[in-house]
Write a protein that holds these residues in place. Structure first.
Motif, short mmCIF file in Angstrom:
data_model
loop_
_atom_site.label_atom_id
_atom_site.label_comp_id
_atom_site.label_asym_id
_atom_site.label_seq_id
_atom_site.Cartn_x
_atom_site.Cartn_y
_atom_site.Cartn_z
N THR A 60 -17.71 9.62 7.16
CA THR A 60 -16.38 9.22 7.59
C THR A 60 -15.33 10.26 7.20
O THR A 60 -14.21 10.21 7.69
N TYR A 61 -15.67 11.20 6.34
CA TYR A 61 -14.75 12.26 5.94
C TYR A 61 -15.31 13.59 6.44
O TYR A 61 -16.00 14.30 5.73
N THR A 83 -11.30 13.94 9.70
CA THR A 83 -11.49 12.57 10.18
C THR A 83 -11.62 11.67 8.96
O THR A 83 -12.45 11.91 8.09
N VAL A 84 -10.75 10.65 8.90
CA VAL A 84 -10.72 9.71 7.77
C VAL A 84 -10.69 8.29 8.33
O VAL A 84 -10.46 8.09 9.52
N GLU A 117 -3.81 6.05 12.42
CA GLU A 117 -4.55 7.20 12.95
C GLU A 117 -5.79 7.45 12.09
O GLU A 117 -5.82 7.13 10.91
N SER A 118 -6.81 8.05 12.71
CA SER A 118 -8.02 8.35 11.96
C SER A 118 -8.24 9.85 11.78
O SER A 118 -9.30 10.26 11.33
N GLN A 119 -7.24 10.65 12.14
CA GLN A 119 -7.35 12.09 11.92
C GLN A 119 -6.09 12.60 11.25
O GLN A 119 -4.98 12.19 11.59
N ALA A 120 -6.28 13.50 10.30
CA ALA A 120 -5.16 14.12 9.60
C ALA A 120 -5.27 15.62 9.80
O ALA A 120 -6.31 16.21 9.55
N ALA A 121 -4.20 16.23 10.29
CA ALA A 121 -4.16 17.68 10.46
C ALA A 121 -3.35 18.26 9.32
O ALA A 121 -2.37 17.66 8.85
N ALA A 122 -3.75 19.43 8.85
CA ALA A 122 -3.05 20.05 7.73
C ALA A 122 -3.09 21.56 7.86
O ALA A 122 -3.97 22.13 8.51
N ARG A 123 -2.12 22.20 7.21
CA ARG A 123 -2.06 23.66 7.11
C ARG A 123 -1.81 23.95 5.64
O ARG A 123 -0.94 23.37 5.02
#
Length: 144
Positions: A60-61, A83-84, A117-123
């Motif tokens: 799941t991660y 994806t979380v 939401e089930s997705q986290a975007a990061a920079r």
């Protein structure tokens, strides 16, 4: 007491009497012991597999590197998506490696998905000790 040819089965070796002691009876087989040992082995392996899956195999991660940019002698910027579970957060380990494969930076970064939401975007910018060749996400796990 000596053996006579009448008590020896055909084809059996004949030994001088009293020289080698008495002959043993064939050993009994212990199928219950074998079954018990096999069950214990299967249970132990199953427990080890369950433990390792819980520790290292949580699907799941899941992380994906989108891109790595702004490579200089002292940094690399990594864009990634995780994806979380819906609305959850994750702690991800990022690293940068030089052209020869040596690790030049490593950091843990916590990212959170927007509610629902089930997705986290990061920079994230990784400060490096030498010029990096690649920036990558090593693994992600539930946030502490």
């Amino acid at each position: 007491m000596t053996e006579t040819h009448a008590t020896i089965t055909p084809g059996a070796p004949v030994f001088p009497p009293g020289r080698y002691g008495r002959r043993r009876e064939p050993g009994r087989r212990r199928p219950a012991l074998v079954a018990l040992l096999a069950t214990a082995l299967v249970a132990t392996l199953g427990l080890a597999a369950f433990s390792m899956y819980g520790k290292y195999g949580d699907p799941t991660y899941d992380a994906q590197v989108i891109t790595y940019t702004d490579i200089t002698d002292s940094q690399v910027v990594v864009d990634f998506r995780v994806t979380v579970p819906a609305g959850g957060s994750a702690t991800c380990v990022l690293r940068a490696r030089s052209h020869d494969g040596a690790e030049v930076a490593r950091e843990e970064v916590t990212v959170a998905a927007p509610p629902g939401e089930s997705q986290a975007a990061a920079r994230h910018r990784l400060a490096t000790t030498a010029r990096p060749f690649i920036g990558e996400v090593v693994r992600c796990r539930p946030a502490d």
